[in-house]
Design a protein around this motif. Sequence first.
Motif, PDB file in Angstrom:
ATOM      1  N   ASN A   3       0.825  -1.199   0.000  1.00 38.19           N
ATOM      2  CA  ASN A   3       0.000   0.000   0.000  1.00 38.19           C
ATOM      3  C   ASN A   3       0.870   1.264   0.000  1.00 38.19           C
ATOM      4  OD1 ASN A   3      -2.520   1.188  -0.109  1.00 38.19           O
ATOM      5  ND2 ASN A   3      -2.672   1.372   2.113  1.00 38.19           N
ATOM      6  N   ASP A   4       1.999   1.244   0.736  1.00 38.58           N
ATOM      7  CA  ASP A   4       2.890   2.410   0.767  1.00 38.58           C
ATOM      8  C   ASP A   4       3.488   2.684  -0.609  1.00 38.58           C
ATOM      9  OD1 ASP A   4       2.407   2.940   3.416  1.00 38.58           O
ATOM     10  OD2 ASP A   4       4.278   2.043   4.146  1.00 38.58           O
ATOM     11  N   ARG A   6       2.200   1.876  -3.484  1.00 41.10           N
ATOM     12  CA  ARG A   6       1.109   2.353  -4.330  1.00 41.10           C
ATOM     13  C   ARG A   6       0.856   3.844  -4.065  1.00 41.10           C
ATOM     14  NH1 ARG A   6      -2.509  -1.413  -3.162  1.00 41.10           N
ATOM     15  NH2 ARG A   6      -1.734  -2.777  -4.786  1.00 41.10           N
ATOM     16  N   LYS A   7       0.838   4.224  -2.790  1.00 46.14           N
ATOM     17  CA  LYS A   7       0.627   5.637  -2.432  1.00 46.14           C
ATOM     18  C   LYS A   7       1.762   6.510  -2.965  1.00 46.14           C
ATOM     19  CE  LYS A   7      -2.160   5.016   1.736  1.00 46.14           C
ATOM     20  NZ  LYS A   7      -2.195   5.134   3.193  1.00 46.14           N
ATOM     21  N   MET A   8       2.987   5.998  -2.907  1.00 45.12           N
ATOM     22  CA  MET A   8       4.130   6.758  -3.419  1.00 45.12           C
ATOM     23  C   MET A   8       4.037   6.938  -4.933  1.00 45.12           C
ATOM     24  SD  MET A   8       7.258   5.328  -1.057  1.00 45.12           S
ATOM     25  CE  MET A   8       8.513   6.318  -1.866  1.00 45.12           C
ATOM     26  N   SER A  10       1.177   6.990  -6.648  1.00 41.00           N
ATOM     27  CA  SER A  10       0.083   7.950  -6.840  1.00 41.00           C
ATOM     28  C   SER A  10       0.567   9.367  -6.581  1.00 41.00           C
ATOM     29  CB  SER A  10      -1.095   7.617  -5.915  1.00 41.00           C
ATOM     30  OG  SER A  10      -1.664   6.375  -6.271  1.00 41.00           O
ATOM     31  N   ALA A  11       1.342   9.547  -5.517  1.00 37.27           N
ATOM     32  CA  ALA A  11       1.883  10.873  -5.191  1.00 37.27           C
ATOM     33  C   ALA A  11       2.809  11.356  -6.295  1.00 37.27           C
ATOM     34  CB  ALA A  11       2.621  10.826  -3.848  1.00 37.27           C
ATOM     35  N   ILE A  52       2.831  13.472   1.142  1.00 36.66           N
ATOM     36  CA  ILE A  52       3.376  12.113   1.090  1.00 36.66           C
ATOM     37  C   ILE A  52       4.665  12.094   0.266  1.00 36.66           C
ATOM     38  CG2 ILE A  52       2.051  11.420  -0.932  1.00 36.66           C
ATOM     39  CD1 ILE A  52       1.666   8.681   0.501  1.00 36.66           C
ATOM     40  N   GLU A 118      -5.546   6.097 -12.132  1.00 31.71           N
ATOM     41  CA  GLU A 118      -4.676   6.984 -11.352  1.00 31.71           C
ATOM     42  C   GLU A 118      -4.874   8.455 -11.736  1.00 31.71           C
ATOM     43  OE1 GLU A 118      -1.950   6.483  -8.924  1.00 31.71           O
ATOM     44  OE2 GLU A 118      -3.194   4.727  -8.559  1.00 31.71           O
ATOM     45  N   ASP A 121      -8.128   9.936 -10.680  1.00 30.69           N
ATOM     46  CA  ASP A 121      -8.008  10.326  -9.271  1.00 30.69           C
ATOM     47  C   ASP A 121      -7.273  11.655  -9.110  1.00 30.69           C
ATOM     48  OD1 ASP A 121      -9.415   8.114  -8.421  1.00 30.69           O
ATOM     49  OD2 ASP A 121      -7.638   6.987  -7.769  1.00 30.69           O
TER      50      ASP A 121
END
Length: 153
Positions: A3-4, A6-8, A10-11, A52, A118, A121
């Motif tokens: 998940n981390d 994936r968040k990175m 996305s950021a 993030i 992505e 979003d």
Amino acid sequence: MTNDKRKMKSAARLYAVQALFQMEHSSLSIDRVRVEFEDHRFGAIYDEGEMIEGDITLFREILDRAVDEQARIDQLTHRALVAKWPIDRIDPTLRATFRAAGAELTAAKAPPKVVIVEYVDVAKAFFPDGREPKFVNAVLDHMAREARPEAFA
């Protein structure tokens, strides 16, 4: 993928759109904007909260490809837009979004559907109450089908 991670990723995509927007609206070079984002935005802490950390490798790949392949990506985008809305008439944030997404679609690393989700979003982050995310979805779907037809076969 965790998940981390994936968040990175996305950021990194969000930061790439912001960086492309900033480059278009300033006289700053890609190198100056890249350094500013990597040194001052990734993981920065503001009154509203902490930004993030972004995936620096993905951020750099998107930025470099969007700049190096801008003419090709803009042509791809132009063909996805209706005739009365040439790319130079659309919102600059959307233009930056299409360039960042186009960089990923033409690089053929991430699956097109992931890229589309992505960047829809990202559009929702900039236009939370507007119709722009649906517009982004439609344009990116058209771009993806042209850039990567094998992924839709």
